[in-house]
Each structure stands twice: as structure tokens, then as C-alpha cells.
Scaffold this motif. Sequence first.
Motif, PDB file in Angstrom:
ATOM      1  N   GLU A   2      34.135  40.196  41.529  1.00 50.54           N
ATOM      2  CA  GLU A   2      34.153  40.693  40.280  1.00 50.54           C
ATOM      3  C   GLU A   2      35.351  40.288  39.254  1.00 50.54           C
ATOM      4  OE1 GLU A   2      34.222  44.942  38.597  1.00 50.54           O
ATOM      5  OE2 GLU A   2      33.468  44.934  40.546  1.00 50.54           O
ATOM      6  N   ASP A  32      35.450  36.651  38.041  1.00 52.78           N
ATOM      7  CA  ASP A  32      34.506  36.426  36.849  1.00 52.78           C
ATOM      8  C   ASP A  32      35.449  36.968  35.702  1.00 52.78           C
ATOM      9  OD1 ASP A  32      32.436  35.664  38.150  1.00 52.78           O
ATOM     10  OD2 ASP A  32      31.254  37.813  38.142  1.00 52.78           O
ATOM     11  N   GLN A  55      36.317  34.600  32.397  1.00 47.32           N
ATOM     12  CA  GLN A  55      36.198  34.926  30.998  1.00 47.32           C
ATOM     13  C   GLN A  55      37.602  34.960  30.125  1.00 47.32           C
ATOM     14  OE1 GLN A  55      34.317  38.623  30.471  1.00 47.32           O
ATOM     15  NE2 GLN A  55      32.257  37.862  31.242  1.00 47.32           N
TER      16      GLN A  55
END
Lengths: 418, 214
Positions: free
Chosen positions: A263, A266, A270
Motif C-alpha cells: 500500500e 502505491d 503516486q
Amino acid sequence: MPARELSRRLFGRFPQAIGYVVLCLGTGLAGLGLFYLLLVTLALCLVGTGFLLLPIVLRLLRRVAEFHRRRVSRVLGADVVTYYRGVDGETRRPKLSLRDPAVRKDIVWLLAHSILGTTLCVTAISACGGAVNWLSAPLWWRLAPRERDAVIVITVDSWPKAIGAMFVGVVYAAVAAAIVVALARVHALGSRKVLVTRARVPLEQRVQELSVTRAEALDAHDAELRRIERDLHDGAQAGIVAVSLRLGMIKRALKARPEQVPEMVDATQQLAQQALESLRQLVRGIYPPVLIDRGLIDAVRALTALNEVPTSIDIEDDAATAPRAPAAVEAAAYFVVSEALTNVAKHSGADSALVRLRISDRSISIHVEDNGRGGASEHAGSGIMGVRRRVAAFDGTTELVSPPGGPTVLRVEIPCGS
Amino acid sequence: MRILIAEDNALLREGLVLLLADEGHEICATVDNGTDLLPALLEHRPDAAVVDVRLPPSFRDEGLRAVVEARRQIPELPVLVLSQYVERAYAGELLAQSASGVGYLLKDRVGNTEEFLEALDRIAAGGTAMDPEVISQLMIRRAGDDPLSTLTQREREVLALMAEGQSNPVIAKSLFIAESSVNKHIGSIFTKLDLPTSASGHRRVLAVLTYLRA
């Protein structure tokens, strides 16, 4: 189709033309008075007292001429400006004198406008009057039968004749409209010929102007550097630091809580993309790649396509075969359009905008118009000052017309220096 | 501990909050502009503050000035200043009052979370955390000067680490030498630079930096 195009051009321009003609008739008649005043003043100069009066009369003359230049600009859709000699740098108040060729041309114009111009206007207006007469023939016949012969060559005494007269009136009106539009244009072109004195600006004034624009160019350059530095600092650099911080957290999480790592990866990716995006935007702001590769026209197309406010574009490229403008000029033109469109999107409240671009081998002219609320000011942080400075650095001109209630029009012309 | 964060970039601010909260610290306030910083510092009186030098509205050195003022009113308020740049002037201004509980780090160091957290702990405990980059700038500037040129290579390395605010064991570890050798080097540095020896870490930093600034 040509007929429809012709009628559109004719009647589209008619209201402006008739307004111009009526106005010219007014100023023409007033001009006669002014001319007489000027003659009297010159005569009085022989006995001395005229010298006191002369500046006042000349100032009045200049006001009338300037007023007329603005009207002519509007009719011709192009700037009509003249260069008066000896503009005082501090107050911008002109020191008018009969030795100034611009003043002398103004006097010639005044005479021509008062005599020829007035005649032209009377002709145009009487053409309209004829049309009105014919069109109103039935009215005359019904309401004032005794006057019916006074204005029309035929005697209207029956309905077929009345309707025939109206039909003639329609044709007459079309011809009159054409005459008015044509005469207005002739008058405007003639006025421009006389009202414009090409810049034979004194060297001293020119040097002063250049010093000012150079200083402004340096300022603009400085502001640009600061903007880039800040954008880098706040955008890309901070973004990369944030990415690095997240990576550090991931490193720690790998030991303590490996299940959370995907997580976090990710989220970090971004962040990296955001940083990249801000970097890309910044690069585009410095010198957009499309401007290098495809030239100004495609770059402006890209800008209008990106704009939040629906923007139409009208491009005329006279110099399809001519060499491209110097990179700095193109970049400045691009900056102007970009800034203008940003303003439209941010401040104008408009729901449509128009960008008109004319590129010739001599200059690039830009016209950005919106239907927003108007009232744009150079001093309200709208970036117009920046535009003006940047354009002035290339010896170009910037003109902003934005009455409250709109529409706002920004017109910029940048010489290509070739 | 209770930490106040002043950082205008939302990404970075959020990252710092995450990191510090994750580490078990309490974030008592976050500030995103220079105007609110001083009142916030005075109101919350955090155990430590992490402050960006450049903050809105003018993006100059609001953060730094607010910190200097806050430390005038709350002496020894532990502050870790983050900057995108190495600026000797900023470091000097920060250290002018006192070197205890002060840190000046490049933002890039935040990525090395261990080092960053360790620096934060150090300043919260009244120590100092100077960015190696700042120190090396100071060292370069003075490298040609007489007193410093009398130091040996190893002594200079020790001095640099001392200036960063590292304690003797850390210096020993990072230079792969025994702690007793570190002590010996420090003694000789102080002798050569004619500085009185002192036990507490930040005093040595102050001494060294004051000397280097002279």
C-alpha cells in the motif's frame, strides 16, 4: 452563397458605419468652427495675443484628432496612432507646436474632414433619407395626402402604387446601405492616411524609451527566474523529498510491518508521478516543447484546446513560407496567449473566448477576446503588467480594452525584428 | 513527544505527520504559513518543532525568523529547521542565540528517516543537529586559514562530525576508530584551536561554529 456572404458583410457593418457617418457629420461641422477659430488665432498671432490662445486651440485640435483616430481604429479594426513630437516624459503632456509635422497634418485633416468629410456624410445620410421616403410612401399618402408630391417623384394615390413605392424603397435601402458602408470606409481610410504621422521620434526620446523597456525586460526576466525557482522549490523538489521520505518509511516498515508495504509503495509511486507532473508543467512553462517542434500556431492551438473556457481560434498565417519568428518572439507571443487565457479562465467569468492570431513576416499580432464581465485592470494582479513588459521588451504594443460589463479585448502586436 | 510541524507543501507535511505519528509522536499542530507560526509555537509550546525556512506569504525566510523570535521568548525551545538549501547565513542566525536544541537540516535528509528521527531526538534532548553539507561549506571556506590548516586530516574529520552535533561514540563509530582516540583527537583540536574543553555536546558545536564564523 456569395450573395449571402455579401449581404451579411453589408448589413453586419451597416450599424457601425451609419454611427460613424453621423458622428463624422457632427465633428465635421464642429471642425469648421474649430478651423475658423484656428485661423483667427493665427491672425491674432500677428499682433501677439494669438500666442496665448494658440496652445489651447492646438490642444483642442489634438483632442478632436485623437478622438477621431480612435473612431477610425474601430472602423478599420486596426490601430491608428500618430507620433507627436516632444512628449514630456514626466507628465506625458504634449508640448504641441506648429513645427510638429503631426500637428500640421492634423490641421490638414481638419480642413479636409470639415469640407470633404461633411459632404461625404451628407451624401451618405441623404441616401438613407431617400430610402426612408420611399419606404414610408403609404404613410404619406394616407396621413398627409396633400404633401404626397413633395418628396417622391411619382404620385402615390392607390395601394398598388404605394406597395410599388415600398418595393422601390427596399432596393433603395440596400443601395443606400452599401453606399453608407463604402463611404464610411473611404472616409476612415482617407482619415487614416492624413491622421498618421510615421514615427520620426527624436533620438533622445527613442533612447529613453529603449532604456525603460530594457529595464522592464530585465525585470520581467528576473521575475521569470524567481517564478521558476519557486515552482521548482514548491513543486518538483518538495515532491521528490516527499517520495524520499515515504521510501524511508517503507524501509522501516519492511522490518516492522511488511504487510503494509504494498500500500505504501502505491502511495509513493503516486507521489513520484505528481512530482513528475509538476516538473513537466514547469518545463512547459519555460519553453513548451510543442513551440520548439511545431511552431507558434500549433502551440496556441494546444493552449486553446486546454483552456477551461471554450475557446475558438482564428489563425491567419501570411507567412506560410517565410522563416519562423525568432524563438524569443515566439515564446513571448505564446506567453501572451497563455496569460490571457489564464485570465479569461480565472477572472472573466466568460463562457466563450476567441483567440485571433495573425502572423506575417513583419509581426505577430494577437487578439484575445472574451464575453465575460470585463473590468480587467492592469493593477489587479491579472498579469497584464507582465504581458505589457514582456511585449515592450520587443518594442511591441499592448492594448487592453475592458469596460465594466465586458467584453474584454487584449490586443498585442510584436514585431518580428526581421 | 509533542511535535509542531510548519511546512507549506501539503505532500511533505502529510508525509512528516505520517512518519512522526508512526514513530509514536503526537503532532500537536501543523502550520502552513509563516504568519501563524509564531502564535502557534507560543500557544502549543511543543517538545520539538519541525520548521521549513521558506513559508508563505512571502516565501523568504519567515519560518526561520519565527523560530528565532520564538526561541527568544521560550529559550531552549527545541527546533529542527528544514531547508531546501544550504545557507550559511541561515545557520549562523539560528545559532546566534544558543546552540542547544537547534537543528538545521537539508530537506533531502528527511528521506533518510533513521537519521532524521535521530536528529529530532537529539535536538529534543537539547543537542544539535547540523547538516553535514552546511558543515562542509564552513570547512571549505576556512580550509585555507591558518588555525585549521594545522589540523591533521583525521582531526578535521572529527571536527566536522563534532560540528554536526554528533556525540563521541557516534563519531567513533562512523570513523571506525576507538572512542578513546576520538577523545584524544578532540583534545588536540581544542588545543590547536585554543578552545577550552567542555563536556556538553552543544557547547563544542557552538565553540566550533563560532570559531568557524569568526
